[in-house]
Design a protein around this motif. Structure first.
Motif, PDB file in Angstrom:
ATOM      1  N   HIS A 110      16.809  36.640  11.102  1.00 58.40           N
ATOM      2  CA  HIS A 110      17.179  38.013  10.255  1.00 58.40           C
ATOM      3  C   HIS A 110      17.987  37.484   9.065  1.00 58.40           C
ATOM      4  N   GLY A 111      17.908  36.326   8.786  1.00 60.89           N
ATOM      5  CA  GLY A 111      18.651  35.871   7.553  1.00 60.89           C
ATOM      6  C   GLY A 111      20.255  35.648   7.653  1.00 60.89           C
ATOM      7  N   PHE A 112      20.775  35.508   8.764  1.00 57.17           N
ATOM      8  CA  PHE A 112      22.386  35.264   9.142  1.00 57.17           C
ATOM      9  C   PHE A 112      22.487  33.585   9.068  1.00 57.17           C
ATOM     10  N   GLY A 113      23.742  33.336   8.795  1.00 57.90           N
ATOM     11  CA  GLY A 113      24.106  31.904   8.912  1.00 57.90           C
ATOM     12  C   GLY A 113      24.848  31.578   9.997  1.00 57.90           C
ATOM     13  N   VAL A 114      25.640  32.568  10.291  1.00 58.75           N
ATOM     14  CA  VAL A 114      26.777  32.565  11.360  1.00 58.75           C
ATOM     15  C   VAL A 114      26.770  33.596  12.353  1.00 58.75           C
ATOM     16  N   LEU A 115      26.890  33.339  13.660  1.00 57.14           N
ATOM     17  CA  LEU A 115      26.887  34.520  14.657  1.00 57.14           C
ATOM     18  C   LEU A 115      28.594  34.223  15.132  1.00 57.14           C
ATOM     19  N   GLN A 116      29.341  35.351  14.960  1.00 54.54           N
ATOM     20  CA  GLN A 116      30.523  35.661  15.147  1.00 54.54           C
ATOM     21  C   GLN A 116      30.817  36.441  16.249  1.00 54.54           C
ATOM     22  N   PHE A 117      31.644  36.314  17.450  1.00 56.27           N
ATOM     23  CA  PHE A 117      32.194  37.081  18.406  1.00 56.27           C
ATOM     24  C   PHE A 117      33.788  37.307  17.855  1.00 56.27           C
ATOM     25  N   ASN A 118      34.060  38.671  17.677  1.00 52.82           N
ATOM     26  CA  ASN A 118      35.260  39.278  17.247  1.00 52.82           C
ATOM     27  C   ASN A 118      36.321  39.217  18.467  1.00 52.82           C
ATOM     28  N   ALA A 119      36.130  39.432  19.532  1.00 52.62           N
ATOM     29  CA  ALA A 119      36.715  39.824  20.628  1.00 52.62           C
ATOM     30  C   ALA A 119      36.340  39.567  21.912  1.00 52.62           C
ATOM     31  N   VAL A 120      36.123  38.272  22.362  1.00 51.40           N
ATOM     32  CA  VAL A 120      35.795  37.866  23.724  1.00 51.40           C
ATOM     33  C   VAL A 120      36.955  37.945  24.517  1.00 51.40           C
ATOM     34  N   VAL A 121      37.240  38.655  25.428  1.00 45.63           N
ATOM     35  CA  VAL A 121      38.312  38.956  26.289  1.00 45.63           C
ATOM     36  C   VAL A 121      38.679  37.693  26.916  1.00 45.63           C
ATOM     37  N   LYS A 122      39.976  37.046  26.898  1.00 45.51           N
ATOM     38  CA  LYS A 122      40.180  35.642  27.346  1.00 45.51           C
ATOM     39  C   LYS A 122      40.196  35.632  28.933  1.00 45.51           C
ATOM     40  N   THR A 123      40.170  36.758  29.739  1.00 47.30           N
ATOM     41  CA  THR A 123      39.894  36.528  31.170  1.00 47.30           C
ATOM     42  C   THR A 123      38.522  36.686  31.465  1.00 47.30           C
ATOM     43  N   ASN A 124      37.600  36.823  30.525  1.00 46.51           N
ATOM     44  CA  ASN A 124      36.200  36.744  30.766  1.00 46.51           C
ATOM     45  C   ASN A 124      35.649  35.420  30.744  1.00 46.51           C
ATOM     46  N   ALA A 125      35.969  34.759  32.010  1.00 41.33           N
ATOM     47  CA  ALA A 125      35.693  33.353  32.056  1.00 41.33           C
ATOM     48  C   ALA A 125      33.888  33.192  31.908  1.00 41.33           C
ATOM     49  N   GLY A 126      33.411  33.779  32.499  1.00 41.94           N
ATOM     50  CA  GLY A 126      31.861  33.566  32.583  1.00 41.94           C
ATOM     51  C   GLY A 126      31.277  33.603  31.241  1.00 41.94           C
ATOM     52  N   ALA A 127      31.625  34.640  30.162  1.00 47.53           N
ATOM     53  CA  ALA A 127      31.205  34.455  29.007  1.00 47.53           C
ATOM     54  C   ALA A 127      31.777  33.551  28.112  1.00 47.53           C
ATOM     55  N   ARG A 128      32.934  33.156  28.368  1.00 47.94           N
ATOM     56  CA  ARG A 128      33.665  31.961  27.628  1.00 47.94           C
ATOM     57  C   ARG A 128      32.855  30.515  27.963  1.00 47.94           C
ATOM     58  N   HIS A 129      32.625  30.687  29.099  1.00 49.84           N
ATOM     59  CA  HIS A 129      32.054  29.207  29.468  1.00 49.84           C
ATOM     60  C   HIS A 129      30.683  29.170  28.925  1.00 49.84           C
ATOM     61  N   LEU A 130      29.955  30.281  28.901  1.00 46.47           N
ATOM     62  CA  LEU A 130      28.448  30.201  28.450  1.00 46.47           C
ATOM     63  C   LEU A 130      28.444  29.905  27.013  1.00 46.47           C
ATOM     64  N   TYR A 131      29.398  30.736  26.364  1.00 46.50           N
ATOM     65  CA  TYR A 131      29.509  30.410  24.702  1.00 46.50           C
ATOM     66  C   TYR A 131      29.655  29.139  24.413  1.00 46.50           C
ATOM     67  N   GLU A 132      30.632  28.482  25.012  1.00 46.55           N
ATOM     68  CA  GLU A 132      31.042  27.166  24.849  1.00 46.55           C
ATOM     69  C   GLU A 132      30.061  26.048  25.377  1.00 46.55           C
ATOM     70  N   LYS A 133      29.282  26.444  26.351  1.00 52.17           N
ATOM     71  CA  LYS A 133      28.118  25.609  26.715  1.00 52.17           C
ATOM     72  C   LYS A 133      26.980  25.555  25.687  1.00 52.17           C
ATOM     73  N   LEU A 134      27.021  26.781  25.109  1.00 50.28           N
ATOM     74  CA  LEU A 134      25.757  26.695  23.943  1.00 50.28           C
ATOM     75  C   LEU A 134      26.129  26.280  22.653  1.00 50.28           C
ATOM     76  N   GLY A 135      27.391  25.726  22.502  1.00 49.91           N
ATOM     77  CA  GLY A 135      28.021  25.272  21.382  1.00 49.91           C
ATOM     78  C   GLY A 135      28.840  26.303  20.332  1.00 49.91           C
ATOM     79  N   PHE A 136      29.308  27.365  21.037  1.00 50.22           N
ATOM     80  CA  PHE A 136      30.102  28.132  20.251  1.00 50.22           C
ATOM     81  C   PHE A 136      31.495  27.343  20.030  1.00 50.22           C
ATOM     82  N   VAL A 137      32.249  27.591  19.082  1.00 49.75           N
ATOM     83  CA  VAL A 137      33.672  27.340  18.627  1.00 49.75           C
ATOM     84  C   VAL A 137      34.567  28.353  18.703  1.00 49.75           C
ATOM     85  N   GLN A 138      35.752  28.183  19.583  1.00 46.99           N
ATOM     86  CA  GLN A 138      36.845  29.123  19.615  1.00 46.99           C
ATOM     87  C   GLN A 138      37.374  29.049  18.401  1.00 46.99           C
ATOM     88  N   LEU A 139      38.122  30.075  17.829  1.00 49.50           N
ATOM     89  CA  LEU A 139      38.621  30.146  16.614  1.00 49.50           C
ATOM     90  C   LEU A 139      40.183  30.234  16.766  1.00 49.50           C
TER      91      LEU A 139
END
Length: 163
Positions: A110-139
């Protein structure tokens, strides 16, 4: 169990609405605090750049979904944002991972260059683990950026991934 990720169809709206509202009602991940009617959900899902569903092919059941849309406009319009929802009965089957991987592909299509998540709740360990496993960088961390259902505040962690 064979699960595919595909673009949503109107017939999926009731199941999608139920799944989305389940996450909203849990009050620990989405910023929304009120459920949607099916009519509201149809407009909402149709209004996204892309909405995908996880379907169990044998039964045709929708097990999860995601929405993809611009995170901003103009000079920041190349950045997209997404949200993911998996039914509580289907969690633990790696559906979230399939949804995120498909979203990365669709974001680029769809022509985007970056996928950004604005508000991943710190206690959502499952989501955070998945994102980091897939190469997302925490800002960083935004202290007390999310109001939980019970009224207390949790930190949020923005993430990004170049497409």
């Amino acid at each position: 169990m064979n699960i595919i990720i595909r673009q949503f169809e109107k017939k999926d709206i009731p199941a999608m609405t139920a799944i989305w509202n389940e996450v909203v009602e849990e009050g620990i991940a989405f910023p929304q605090d009120t459920p949607m009617t099916e009519a509201e959900a149809e407009c909402f899902f149709e209004g996204q750049s892309y909405t995908g569903v996880a379907e169990e092919t044998e039964s045709g059941r929708v097990l999860g979904l995601y929405i993809l849309h611009p995170n901003n406009v103009g000079r920041c319009g190349h950045i997209c944002n997404a949200s993911y929802a998996v039914s509580s009965a289907s969690r633990g089957l790696h559906i979230g991972e399939k949804l995120v991987k498909d979203c990365l592909v669709q974001g680029k299509k769809h022509g985007f260059g970056v996928l950004q998540f604005n508000a991943v709740v710190k206690t959502n360990a499952g989501a955070r683990h998945l994102y980091e496993k897939l190469g997302f960088v925490q800002l960083g961390v935004i202290p007390k950026g999310f109001r939980m259902k019970d009224g207390h505040y949790e930190d949020i962690c923005p993430y990004y991934h170049e497409l």
